[in-house]
Design a protein around this motif. Structure first.
Motif, short mmCIF file in Angstrom:
data_model
loop_
_atom_site.label_atom_id
_atom_site.label_comp_id
_atom_site.label_asym_id
_atom_site.label_seq_id
_atom_site.Cartn_x
_atom_site.Cartn_y
_atom_site.Cartn_z
N SER A 154 -77.38 -57.61 -5.27
CA SER A 154 -76.09 -58.22 -4.99
C SER A 154 -75.01 -57.48 -5.75
O SER A 154 -75.26 -56.78 -6.73
CB SER A 154 -76.09 -59.70 -5.38
OG SER A 154 -76.35 -59.84 -6.76
N LYS B 23 -72.03 -61.58 -4.82
CA LYS B 23 -71.63 -61.32 -3.43
C LYS B 23 -72.36 -60.08 -2.91
O LYS B 23 -72.84 -59.27 -3.68
CB LYS B 23 -70.12 -61.13 -3.35
CG LYS B 23 -69.34 -62.37 -3.72
CD LYS B 23 -67.86 -62.10 -3.67
CE LYS B 23 -67.11 -63.35 -4.14
NZ LYS B 23 -65.69 -63.07 -4.30
N PRO B 24 -72.43 -59.92 -1.59
CA PRO B 24 -73.09 -58.74 -1.02
C PRO B 24 -72.41 -57.44 -1.43
O PRO B 24 -71.20 -57.41 -1.66
CB PRO B 24 -72.97 -58.94 0.49
CG PRO B 24 -72.65 -60.37 0.68
CD PRO B 24 -71.95 -60.83 -0.56
N GLU C 97 -70.89 -54.15 -0.42
CA GLU C 97 -70.30 -53.69 0.84
C GLU C 97 -70.09 -52.18 0.81
O GLU C 97 -69.24 -51.68 0.09
CB GLU C 97 -68.97 -54.39 1.08
CG GLU C 97 -69.14 -55.88 1.29
CD GLU C 97 -67.84 -56.59 1.59
OE1 GLU C 97 -66.90 -55.92 2.07
OE2 GLU C 97 -67.78 -57.79 1.32
N ASN D 258 -70.11 -49.01 3.83
CA ASN D 258 -70.28 -48.61 5.21
C ASN D 258 -71.05 -47.30 5.22
O ASN D 258 -70.47 -46.23 5.11
CB ASN D 258 -68.93 -48.46 5.90
CG ASN D 258 -69.07 -48.08 7.35
OD1 ASN D 258 -70.17 -47.84 7.84
ND2 ASN D 258 -67.95 -48.02 8.06
#
Length: 158
Positions: free
Chosen positions: A126, A131-132, A134, A136
């Protein structure tokens, strides 16, 4: 595939540990875990690993079925009870106790269970505050992804 990705496939065939294969293929020591996991999800790399494993099975005549059959034989042998003998008045006589190779049976059953997908190691990652994370990954090169991971690790004090 890039030369590094090809090297990853070759290394993964020697030792199916994605982190170690990534390190041996020349990826950063710090990001090898993340890169290795991402590479295993790459469809082209998955196909290359499958093809190479199939070729190796043909070449060596070792198949999953053969391995499972041998594991079953080992389990059966290890589970056979063997009478414990003791020395009484210079003669070996049954002690009334029985033994079997529990460690061997457990190991072969563990390997069969892993093959069947019964035991899965789960690791949760995490970002800040749970939270995740992030990122891309589709828009990044391997080098950019390694830099992002290193930056993330630096912020977390690793």
């Amino acid at each position: 595939m890039t030369p590094k990705q090809k090297a990853f496939v070759d290394e993964y065939l020697k030792d199916p540990n994605a982190t170690e294969a990534a390190k041996c293929a020349g990826y950063s020591q710090k990001t090898a875990y993340s890169i290795g996991q991402r590479l295993l999800k790459n469809v082209e790399i998955q196909k290359a690993i499958e093809v190479a494993q199939a070729e190796r099975s043909k070449r060596t005549l070792i198949t999953a079925d053969k391995v499972l059959e041998r594991l079953e034989e080992i389990t059966d042998r290890c589970m056979q009870k063997e009478q414990v003998m003791e020395m009484v008045d210079g003669k070996l006589v049954p002690s009334g106790e029985w033994k079997f190779n529990a460690a061997g049976a457990n190991k072969s059953l563990e390997l069969v269970g892993k093959h069947l997908g019964m035991f899965k190691d789960r690791i949760e990652h995490s970002g800040p505050d749970g939270k995740p994370i992030e990122i891309n990954t589709k828009a990044l090169t391997d080098e950019q992804l390694e830099a992002k991971i290193a930056e993330h690790d630096k912020r977390r004090g690793k």
